[in-house]
Design an enzyme around this catalytic site. Structure first.
Site, mmCIF file in Angstrom:
data_model
loop_
_atom_site.group_PDB
_atom_site.id
_atom_site.type_symbol
_atom_site.label_atom_id
_atom_site.label_comp_id
_atom_site.label_asym_id
_atom_site.label_seq_id
_atom_site.Cartn_x
_atom_site.Cartn_y
_atom_site.Cartn_z
ATOM 1 N N ASP A 61 -14.353 5.816 16.949
ATOM 2 C CA ASP A 61 -14.609 6.804 17.998
ATOM 3 C C ASP A 61 -13.528 6.795 19.073
ATOM 4 O O ASP A 61 -12.672 5.901 19.109
ATOM 5 C CB ASP A 61 -16.000 6.575 18.625
ATOM 6 C CG ASP A 61 -16.274 5.107 18.942
ATOM 7 O OD1 ASP A 61 -15.326 4.303 18.943
ATOM 8 O OD2 ASP A 61 -17.438 4.768 19.199
ATOM 9 N N ASN A 82 -28.753 0.336 23.586
ATOM 10 C CA ASN A 82 -29.823 1.248 23.149
ATOM 11 C C ASN A 82 -29.856 1.424 21.629
ATOM 12 O O ASN A 82 -30.549 2.301 21.122
ATOM 13 C CB ASN A 82 -29.686 2.611 23.851
ATOM 14 C CG ASN A 82 -28.397 3.347 23.470
ATOM 15 O OD1 ASN A 82 -27.623 2.879 22.646
ATOM 16 N ND2 ASN A 82 -28.174 4.503 24.070
ATOM 17 N N HIS A 115 -27.194 2.177 19.672
ATOM 18 C CA HIS A 115 -26.236 3.112 19.078
ATOM 19 C C HIS A 115 -25.152 2.377 18.301
ATOM 20 O O HIS A 115 -24.856 1.215 18.576
ATOM 21 C CB HIS A 115 -25.644 4.078 20.121
ATOM 22 C CG HIS A 115 -24.631 3.511 21.064
ATOM 23 N ND1 HIS A 115 -24.759 3.590 22.431
ATOM 24 C CD2 HIS A 115 -23.442 2.891 20.856
ATOM 25 C CE1 HIS A 115 -23.703 3.047 23.001
ATOM 26 N NE2 HIS A 115 -22.888 2.609 22.073
ATOM 27 N N GLU A 145 -25.715 8.227 19.397
ATOM 28 C CA GLU A 145 -26.760 7.874 20.351
ATOM 29 C C GLU A 145 -28.152 8.079 19.738
ATOM 30 O O GLU A 145 -28.280 8.728 18.691
ATOM 31 C CB GLU A 145 -26.604 8.751 21.607
ATOM 32 C CG GLU A 145 -25.295 8.520 22.364
ATOM 33 C CD GLU A 145 -25.317 7.263 23.238
ATOM 34 O OE1 GLU A 145 -26.027 6.302 22.926
ATOM 35 O OE2 GLU A 145 -24.593 7.256 24.257
#
Ligand code: GLP
Length: 236
Positions: free
Chosen positions: A62, A128, A130, A135
């Protein structure tokens, strides 16, 4: 999933570097690479090693949208700084955060992924759950997309920026489908902040709400943890 717990992140990172070595030894040379603080020590060990990556291909997960490769918080800069300047690869690929034509950029990246199936994919994990910048709520069928980062990710990432206003809110990310295409996935997680996410991916149900739980569906996943990130596992 093959889960290994070490006393420290240092020990786990040495094991990760051995996995790179074993992958190279078997003639497999396409590496999916990750950024973030988690793989830093592994790259440090690789940089100091005698391993030769001159025939290898690196494809990163990414990149922040709207951030130039020369910016010291870009993932392109991170990879050069931590690995590529020490260990030149035959080819390195990373999304171009400066390409504002998202359709063209995601198609370009998907074509690279198609042509270069990954032998080993490195992953960290967000608090979280991801992976890359996929996400909660991301489709397991997604290929490369331009994503909106959640408030918790923006908050987590703000520690690296001197001015919180500068923290990007968008990114280009390899999709979960492409991550799952890798032959072998190596996920690392260190520190107590990751303990809940690790418990979820090892013991929880597979759900798009916690993207990393998809790894339960992959036949060849290695997870390297330190004691803190493993602390919430029932059987640690
Ligand atoms: C970012 C990256 C992820 C990385 C995560 C965790 O969101 N896109 O690939 O896994 O941060 O970062 P860290 O390793 O610094 O905890």
């Amino acid at each position: 999933m093959d889960i290994k717990i070490y006393k420290t992140a240092e020990e786990a990172s040495k094991v990760a570097a051995e996995i790179f070595k074993d992958t190279l030894k078997t003639g497999n040379e396409v590496f999916g690479l990750a950024t973030g603080s988690t793989p830093e020590k592994t790259y440090e060990v690789l940089a100091a090693s005698d391993l030769d990556f001159s025939n290898a291909i690196a494809i990163n997960l990414d990149e922040y949208y709207g951030v130039a490769a020369t910016h010291d918080q870009s993932y392109a800069y991170f990879m050069n700084h931590h690995l590529f300047q020490h260990k030149p690869f035959k080819e390195t690929h990373i999304p171009n955060g400066e390409n504002t034509d998202a359709e063209a950029e995601t198609a370009r990246y998907d074509a690279i992924l198609e042509q270069n199936p990954r032998d080993l994919q490195i992953l960290g994990i967000g608090t979280n759950g991801h992976i890359a910048f996929n996400e909660p709520g991301s489709s397991f069928d997604a290929t490369t997309t331009k994503v909106q980062l959640t408030d918790s990710t923006i908050q987590d990432n703000s520690r690296f920026f001197t001015d919180p206003e500068e923290v990007p809110h968008e990114a280009y990310s390899m999709g979960i489908k492409s991550i799952m295409d890798a032959k072998h996935i190596l996920l690392m997680a260190f520190g107590e902040g990751k303990a809940e996410a690790i418990k979820n991916i090892v013991e929880g149900p597979v759900t798009e709400e916690i993207p990393a739980t998809v790894l339960q569906n992959h036949p060849n996943v290695t997870i390297l943890l330190d004691e803190a990130s493993a602390s919430k596992l029932s059987n640690n």
